[in-house]
Motif scaffolding. Structure first.
Motif, PDB file in Angstrom:
ATOM      1  N   MET A 119       0.813  -1.205   0.000  1.00  0.00           N
ATOM      2  CA  MET A 119       0.000   0.000   0.000  1.00  0.00           C
ATOM      3  C   MET A 119       0.847   1.255   0.000  1.00  0.00           C
ATOM      4  SD  MET A 119      -3.035   1.002   2.683  1.00  0.00           S
ATOM      5  CE  MET A 119      -3.765  -0.619   2.561  1.00  0.00           C
ATOM      6  N   ARG A 135       2.942   4.398  -0.805  1.00  0.00           N
ATOM      7  CA  ARG A 135       2.969   5.245  -1.991  1.00  0.00           C
ATOM      8  C   ARG A 135       3.672   6.545  -1.651  1.00  0.00           C
ATOM      9  NH1 ARG A 135      -0.830   9.294  -2.052  1.00  0.00           N
ATOM     10  NH2 ARG A 135      -2.471   9.256  -0.467  1.00  0.00           N
ATOM     11  N   GLU A 179      -4.588   7.789   9.910  1.00  0.00           N
ATOM     12  CA  GLU A 179      -5.003   7.781   8.500  1.00  0.00           C
ATOM     13  C   GLU A 179      -3.800   7.948   7.579  1.00  0.00           C
ATOM     14  OE1 GLU A 179      -7.710   7.864   5.186  1.00  0.00           O
ATOM     15  OE2 GLU A 179      -8.042   7.295   7.267  1.00  0.00           O
ATOM     16  N   TYR A 209      -1.790   4.699   7.763  1.00  0.00           N
ATOM     17  CA  TYR A 209      -2.453   3.556   7.135  1.00  0.00           C
ATOM     18  C   TYR A 209      -2.133   3.471   5.646  1.00  0.00           C
ATOM     19  CZ  TYR A 209      -6.133   0.519   5.382  1.00  0.00           C
ATOM     20  OH  TYR A 209      -6.817  -0.491   4.749  1.00  0.00           O
ATOM     21  N   GLU A 210      -2.032   4.607   5.003  1.00  0.00           N
ATOM     22  CA  GLU A 210      -1.744   4.635   3.571  1.00  0.00           C
ATOM     23  C   GLU A 210      -0.378   4.041   3.241  1.00  0.00           C
ATOM     24  OE1 GLU A 210      -2.195   8.594   2.079  1.00  0.00           O
ATOM     25  OE2 GLU A 210      -4.071   8.925   3.155  1.00  0.00           O
ATOM     26  N   GLN A 211       0.483   3.945   4.249  1.00  0.00           N
ATOM     27  CA  GLN A 211       1.847   3.488   4.023  1.00  0.00           C
ATOM     28  C   GLN A 211       2.110   2.091   4.600  1.00  0.00           C
ATOM     29  OE1 GLN A 211       4.014   5.298   2.178  1.00  0.00           O
ATOM     30  NE2 GLN A 211       2.356   6.770   1.851  1.00  0.00           N
ATOM     31  N   ARG A 213      -9.954   6.451   4.690  1.00  0.00           N
ATOM     32  CA  ARG A 213      -9.723   5.142   4.079  1.00  0.00           C
ATOM     33  C   ARG A 213      -9.285   4.069   5.073  1.00  0.00           C
ATOM     34  NH1 ARG A 213      -6.200   6.800  -1.153  1.00  0.00           N
ATOM     35  NH2 ARG A 213      -5.568   8.533   0.184  1.00  0.00           N
TER      36      ARG A 213
END
Length: 458
Positions: free
Chosen positions: A1, A3, A102, A105-107, A176
């Protein structure tokens, strides 16, 4: 995940551990960063220096609204409440504000076990991590428990499982964030000094289910009506834990206590034993529920029932959560400094097996203390009321129990407790209040309690 954040300008509010970790993560993924903290203490200045050394912009002692307004989004440290004045500034109303979890979490590469609730979530988070690691699974606890989730995203390699304690403030801003396994331990009034009403607080807790899918797995308290129904019609499989009742049917998935035996069922037709509840080293009947919930999470994440049964008795209470810290002169001293609301203190009182001297006080959070009056009878011999809330505690409980109001500092509170306690008693710090009138946080309050209970630093 993972980015890149290249091309983004990310603001970070708060330069304590989570804020600093978020700034480091954003900078490491290519973002421009402006981090600021209203405080100007030594720790905040040191964190700002670290941000600058990594190429970011940092400020202490206030916030630059123009710089925040120019950000793609603003990351909020968990210690900053949603009522903070900076968040109401018109200049930044158009900028998305997200919690630190949050951004992290994206990473993350591995799945998340997301754990929330009013009480018990720190114990369950720690116990879940313990059970998974005992099974040889690379799991690390983070989030509201003390290790920022951004720190886990920065690890090389990242954990196979991220066990994340989620506060209501953190969940309130997610977009997300999607746990593969989610858990709601219980619900009770809390943070009424920051939320407009109880429904607003519960609504933030309910955001745990915001991104539910058919693949989601939810661990829910069957004996807490509000917690059991908060999920609504969110998709996913439900697993019910019960400490004082049996499953409704042979098809129900979850965990329960049969006599004194802990049992779980995570797939139809297969019930597994985890041994006797009497082997647990964590105090109080509520910790049976915590053990069942954590065991379900660990089993769903790949731990065997055998490894869980072996590891459960090796787990000790985390600091500041019904933690026995000393026994001197026949008096047991128990540190439950994490109990910062009335519901948590009521649970602690009900878990005591000795006559108890109860230390109640700190900064008031908006709840009436009369709600615990029924729990005091036959358990609590004396309440020592202290701190900013001391006078109100004394007024609310004076008809229900012997109350002694100590108007001095915490050392004087402890001295009074020592003079009141008798051999065979317990002195319980379970204050039902935040710590901010006397201490920086509940950990500092608990550490001072433990020092004085052991006779250190007197």
């Amino acid at each position: 995940m993972s980015r890149s954040f290249a091309g983004q300008t990310i603001g970070v509010l708060g330069l304590a551990r989570s804020g600093l970790a978020a700034a480091r993560l954003a900078l490491g993924r290519g973002a421009h960063v402006y981090a600021s903290d209203a405080g100007d203490g030594e720790a905040a200045r040191a964190a700002a220096d670290q941000v600058r050394a990594l190429g970011g912009d940092a400020q202490t002692g206030g916030h630059d609204l123009a710089k925040l307004a120019a950000c793609s989004r603003i990351v909020l440290s968990p210690g900053i409440p949603p009522t903070a004045a900076i968040l109401r500034e018109p200049a930044i109303q158009g900028v998305p504000v997200v919690p630190e979890i949050e951004l992290a979490y994206e990473q993350l590469d591995g799945p998340v076990i997301g754990i929330t609730g009013t009480n018990g979530k720190t114990t369950v988070t720690s116990l879940t991590e313990h059970l998974l690691r005992a099974a040889g699974i690379d799991a690390v606890a983070g989030g509201n428990i003390g290790t920022a989730l951004s720190e886990l995203a920065l690890r090389e390699p990242q954990p196979a499982w991220n066990v994340v304690e989620c506060s209501s403030f953190q969940l309130g801003g997610i977009d997300r964030f999607t746990p593969a396994i989610g858990m709601l331990t219980n619900l009770a009034p809390d943070h009424l000094d920051w939320y407009a009403d109880l429904e607003d607080y519960y609504a933030d807790k309910a955001r745990l289910f915001r991104n539910a899918t058919d693949a989601s797995r939810w661990i829910l308290n069957a004996e807490d009506e509000r917690a059991a129904t908060l999920i609504g019609d969110a998709p996913g499989t439900r697993y019910w834990f019960r400490a004082a009742s049996m499953p409704k049917s042979d098809d129900e998935l979850g965990g329960w206590m049969d006599g004194r035996e802990l049992r779980i069922r995570t797939e139809a037709g297969r019930t597994e034993s985890l041994g006797s509840a009497d082997r647990l080293r964590i105090l109080g009947p509520h910790n049976i529920a915590n053990a069942l919930a954590a065991s379900l999470a660990a089993r769903l994440a790949g731990a065997s029932a055998e490894s869980i049964a072996e590891a459960l008795p090796r787990f000790e209470a985390p600091p500041h959560r019904l933690q026995p810290v000393s026994e001197r002169g026949g008096v047991l001293w128990v540190n439950d400094s994490k109990a910062t609301n009335v519901a948590s203190t009521r649970v602690a009182i009900r878990g005591m097996s000795r006559p108890t001297v109860l230390l109640l006080g700190g900064r008031h959070k908006g709840e009436p203390y009369t709600e615990m009056a029924g729990d005091l009878a036959g358990r609590v011999r004396t309440v020592i009321a202290f701190g900013e809330a001391g006078a109100q505690i004394a007024a609310d409980l004076s008809g229900a129990v012997d109350v002694q109001h100590v108007e001095g500092g915490f050392d004087e509170v402890m001295a009074r407790a020592a003079s009141v306690a008798r051999p065979g008693d317990a002195v319980l710090l379970s204050p039902a209040c935040s710590s901010f009138d006397m201490f920086r946080n509940y950990e500092e309050r608990g550490r001072r309690f433990a020092e004085l209970a052991r006779g250190e630093g007197e």
